[in-house]
Write an enzyme that holds these catalytic residues in place. Structure first.
Site, short mmCIF file in Angstrom:
data_model
loop_
_atom_site.label_atom_id
_atom_site.label_comp_id
_atom_site.label_asym_id
_atom_site.label_seq_id
_atom_site.Cartn_x
_atom_site.Cartn_y
_atom_site.Cartn_z
N HIS A 165 0.88 -1.20 0.00
CA HIS A 165 0.00 0.00 0.00
C HIS A 165 0.90 1.24 0.00
O HIS A 165 1.50 1.58 1.02
CB HIS A 165 -0.91 0.01 1.23
CG HIS A 165 -1.86 1.17 1.27
ND1 HIS A 165 -3.22 1.02 1.47
CD2 HIS A 165 -1.67 2.50 1.11
CE1 HIS A 165 -3.80 2.21 1.46
NE2 HIS A 165 -2.87 3.14 1.25
N HIS A 173 1.56 5.39 -1.69
CA HIS A 173 1.18 6.55 -2.51
C HIS A 173 2.44 7.14 -3.14
O HIS A 173 3.35 7.55 -2.42
CB HIS A 173 0.49 7.62 -1.64
CG HIS A 173 -0.76 7.12 -1.01
ND1 HIS A 173 -2.00 7.26 -1.61
CD2 HIS A 173 -0.98 6.44 0.14
CE1 HIS A 173 -2.92 6.70 -0.85
NE2 HIS A 173 -2.33 6.18 0.23
N LYS A 230 -9.23 -0.50 -5.87
CA LYS A 230 -9.29 0.17 -4.57
C LYS A 230 -10.67 0.76 -4.33
O LYS A 230 -11.18 1.53 -5.15
CB LYS A 230 -8.24 1.28 -4.53
CG LYS A 230 -8.25 2.11 -3.26
CD LYS A 230 -7.71 1.34 -2.07
CE LYS A 230 -7.94 2.11 -0.78
NZ LYS A 230 -6.74 2.30 0.01
N HIS A 260 -10.46 0.83 1.81
CA HIS A 260 -10.27 1.84 2.86
C HIS A 260 -11.47 1.70 3.79
O HIS A 260 -12.57 2.12 3.47
CB HIS A 260 -10.18 3.26 2.27
CG HIS A 260 -9.90 4.28 3.34
ND1 HIS A 260 -8.70 4.92 3.46
CD2 HIS A 260 -10.67 4.73 4.36
CE1 HIS A 260 -8.72 5.72 4.52
NE2 HIS A 260 -9.92 5.64 5.07
N HIS A 272 -4.51 -0.84 5.82
CA HIS A 272 -4.07 -0.06 6.99
C HIS A 272 -5.01 -0.17 8.18
O HIS A 272 -5.58 0.82 8.63
CB HIS A 272 -3.81 1.42 6.64
CG HIS A 272 -4.83 2.08 5.76
ND1 HIS A 272 -6.17 2.06 6.01
CD2 HIS A 272 -4.68 2.81 4.62
CE1 HIS A 272 -6.80 2.74 5.06
NE2 HIS A 272 -5.93 3.20 4.21
N ASP A 304 1.52 2.58 3.53
CA ASP A 304 0.67 3.77 3.36
C ASP A 304 1.53 5.03 3.41
O ASP A 304 1.06 6.08 3.86
CB ASP A 304 -0.46 3.81 4.39
CG ASP A 304 -1.54 4.82 4.01
OD1 ASP A 304 -1.60 5.22 2.83
OD2 ASP A 304 -2.32 5.20 4.90
#
Ligand code: NCD
Ligand code: ZN
Length: 346
Positions: free
Chosen positions: A14, A16, A100, A137, A175, A248
């Site tokens: 995970h 970004h 996602k 999420h 997460h 994350d």
């Protein structure tokens, strides 16, 4: 004698990476240590179609410094207009590794997310049929639900009904931050895994709020009370293969973090492995770091673990920069609040 630990090269399930100047600055921080990463699609505008994912993958590969070996595993951002055939084609072509799900409004850049789950039923059924995982999420957005309860309420209100309605759908709870998240994974032995971040193994909500507000510890889902952090450490270090690393790492430039309405996200790519080695060592579980960081994720996603190895070495505290510079401004690196003695040998 120097203490060392050699493990298969890890992956980040995970991550970004953003785009443009921030992408160029943060990508080497991950590629230095990690072979692969599940790349989150919450750009503005989001990565929605197979064509969007192909173009984003090309931009990532173009930003990768020569000589670095890194494979981005692309994802699509699920919207109420997502076409099941486009998802299936992107999966069949080996372009995407997951889809996602962001509940609309749950976190950074999630305005295009899902409001009405009936509208994505066709996509979810197609994903169950082809074995494509859904990364979730897991927070409700109902304003009546306290922010510290949003993960636990999501499990009951959204996740359990969604999984019941779509048998065979493989789900990653992204997460997780609560003992309820840990318990839900443990109670369901099929088609369910969870990622745990580095920072949620280290900070609790006091770190954010005691003695002044610390914007660089603010992320979503927000860190919970200490008992939840301890449950996460137990899950990550306990050797259960359903839990694996998803950092994350979510860079925002300092100007947007140190702000009256600061962005959610903690940037931890550079020092994540040093932090994790400390956490696992403190738990008496250094021998389980490889499972968490390098083996359990590939097993869930059905891909081989990496053949290459990295070695960590314990010594004097490692000095990481407090910030990394990007063409868009500085990004502050996660500060675990304790000395890091483990470094990855280059
Ligand atoms: C992420 C981001 O900045 O994109 N922020 C965060 O706090 N984790 C979004 C997300 O993963 O929720
Ligand atoms: Zn994220």
């Amino acid at each position: 004698m120097t203490q060392t630990l050699t493990i298969r090269r890890p992956d980040d399930w995970h991550l970004h990476l953003r785009d443009g100047a921030v992408l160029a600055a943060v990508l080497p921080e991950t590629a230095r240590h990690f072979a692969r990463a599940i790349v989150m699609p919450n750009l503005v505008p989001p990565v929605v179609t197979g064509a969007d994912a192909a173009a984003y993958r090309d931009r990532i590969l173009a930003a990768l410094p020569a000589g670095m070996d890194f494979t981005p595993l692309m994802t699509l951002y699920l919207t109420e207009a997502t076409d099941p055939a486009d998802v299936a084609a992107a999966h069949a072509g080996g372009l995407i590794a997951a889809v996602k799900l962001y509940p609309a409004g749950a976190t950074t850049n999630s305005a295009s997310g899902v409001r009405d789950f009936d509208k994505v039923r066709g996509v979810l059924e197609k994903m169950a049929e082809i074995g494509l995982p859904l990364c979730v999420h897991g927070e409700v957005t109902d304003p009546a639900v306290d922010i510290f309860d949003r993960e636990a309420v999501f499990i009951d209100r959204v996740l359990e009904p969604l999984r019941r309605a779509t048998p065979g759908l493989r789900v990653v709870m992204e997460h997780i931050t609560t003992s309820q998240g840990v318990d839900y994974v443990l109670a369901n032995d099929r088609d369910l895994g969870a990622t745990i971040t580095t920072h949620h193994l280290i900070i609790n909500r006091n770190h954010i709020l005691v003695g002044g507000i610390r914007p660089h510890y603010y992320c979503l889902p927000v860190a919970k009370r200490e008992s939840h952090r301890l449950a996460l450490v137990q899950a990550a270090t306990g050797g259960d293969a359903r839990f694996f690393l998803g950092t994350d790492s979510a860079p925002h430039v300092d100007a947007l973090k140190e702000h009256a309405c600061g962005c959610a996200g903690i940037f931890s790519a550079s020092n994540t492995l040093s932090c994790l080695a400390e956490v696992f060592e403190a738990a008496g579980a250094l021998d389980r770091l490889e499972g968490f960081a390098s083996l359990n994720g590939p097993a869930f996603y059905g891909v081989p673990a990496n053949e290459s190895r990295i070695t960590l070495e314990k010594g004097d505290p490692v000095a990481y920069p407090a910030k990394i510079e990007t063409g868009a401004g500085p990004v502050t690196l996660f500060d675990p609040g304790f000395a890091l003695h483990w470094r990855v040998i280059p």
